[in-house]
Design an enzyme around this catalytic site. Structure first.
Site, PDB file in Angstrom:
ATOM      1  N   HIS A   1      44.378  53.138  39.474  1.00 25.41           N
ATOM      2  CA  HIS A   1      43.353  53.139  40.516  1.00 25.41           C
ATOM      3  C   HIS A   1      43.001  51.693  40.861  1.00 25.41           C
ATOM      4  O   HIS A   1      43.070  50.804  40.004  1.00 25.41           O
ATOM      5  CB  HIS A   1      42.103  53.861  40.037  1.00 25.41           C
ATOM      6  CG  HIS A   1      42.296  55.324  39.814  1.00 25.41           C
ATOM      7  ND1 HIS A   1      41.250  56.187  39.603  1.00 25.41           N
ATOM      8  CD2 HIS A   1      43.419  56.080  39.762  1.00 25.41           C
ATOM      9  CE1 HIS A   1      41.704  57.413  39.436  1.00 25.41           C
ATOM     10  NE2 HIS A   1      43.020  57.376  39.524  1.00 25.41           N
TER      11      HIS A   1
ATOM     12  N   CYS B   1      36.964  55.455  36.501  1.00 23.39           N
ATOM     13  CA  CYS B   1      36.677  54.093  36.969  1.00 23.39           C
ATOM     14  C   CYS B   1      35.216  53.705  36.740  1.00 23.39           C
ATOM     15  O   CYS B   1      34.922  52.533  36.485  1.00 23.39           O
ATOM     16  CB  CYS B   1      37.063  53.966  38.437  1.00 23.39           C
ATOM     17  SG  CYS B   1      38.865  54.099  38.659  1.00 23.39           S
TER      18      CYS B   1
ATOM     19  N   CYS C   1      35.580  57.309  40.558  1.00 25.08           N
ATOM     20  CA  CYS C   1      35.727  58.543  39.802  1.00 25.08           C
ATOM     21  C   CYS C   1      35.158  58.309  38.398  1.00 25.08           C
ATOM     22  O   CYS C   1      34.828  57.177  38.040  1.00 25.08           O
ATOM     23  CB  CYS C   1      37.210  58.927  39.738  1.00 25.08           C
ATOM     24  SG  CYS C   1      38.204  57.836  38.692  1.00 25.08           S
TER      25      CYS C   1
ATOM     26  N   GLU D   1      40.219  50.180  41.237  1.00 22.98           N
ATOM     27  CA  GLU D   1      39.173  49.580  40.402  1.00 22.98           C
ATOM     28  C   GLU D   1      39.733  49.080  39.074  1.00 22.98           C
ATOM     29  O   GLU D   1      39.432  47.966  38.640  1.00 22.98           O
ATOM     30  CB  GLU D   1      38.060  50.599  40.099  1.00 22.98           C
ATOM     31  CG  GLU D   1      37.366  51.152  41.305  1.00 22.98           C
ATOM     32  CD  GLU D   1      37.927  52.480  41.786  1.00 22.98           C
ATOM     33  OE1 GLU D   1      37.150  53.357  42.179  1.00 22.98           O
ATOM     34  OE2 GLU D   1      39.171  52.640  41.767  1.00 22.98           O
TER      35      GLU D   1
END
Length: 143
Positions: free
Chosen positions: A47, A80, A77, A49
């Site tokens: 991801h 993260c 999410c 992040e």
């Protein structure tokens, strides 16, 4: 947020879900930026992040980023959000809200949990309509 949105657009161009993230230090200098690379790396945890946080920590040679801000185009999410807590970011700023998959203002609301490891300052809705439009445009042909 300009750079995060640019990272999100670049991710979409690569066929990735358009999410971009940027980590800035206490002076506002960019330490790292990234877009999603889940498909490219065949890694469900790639991801934006996580990639940006890891790169910022590596650039500093430290595992924590206590004076830093994580800017991201979509509400993180749970994975993260937990990473932001583990990296001890001072502030989290995000664009679009994510009622289905978010972990900050929606879902488990990790920073509001009684046993939260760390609670960064959270600012949501920054350029929300622009960030949300990128996501809608990406997913429209897939639905």
């Amino acid at each position: 947020m300009d750079l995060a949105l640019a990272e999100a657009r670049a991710a979409a161009a690569r066929g990735e879900v358009p999410v971009g993230a940027v980590v800035t230090d206490g002076e506002g200098r960019v330490l790292a930026s990234a877009g999603n690379r889940v498909e490219e790396l065949h890694d469900a945890c790639a991801h934006a992040e996580l990639l940006a946080l890891r790169a910022a920590a590596a650039a500093r040679g430290e595992p924590r980023l206590p004076d830093c801000t994580l800017h991201v185009t979509l509400e993180p999410c749970p994975l993260c959000a937990a990473a932001a807590a583990l990296f001890r970011v001072k502030r989290l700023c995000f664009g679009a809200y994510d009622p289905k998959g978010g972990g900050v203002e929606h879902g488990p609301r990790l920073f509001a949990a009684p046993g939260a490891l760390h609670r960064p300052e959270v600012v949501g809705g920054i350029r929300e309509s622009e960030a949300a439009a990128l996501l809608r445009a990406f997913f429209a042909p897939l639905r």
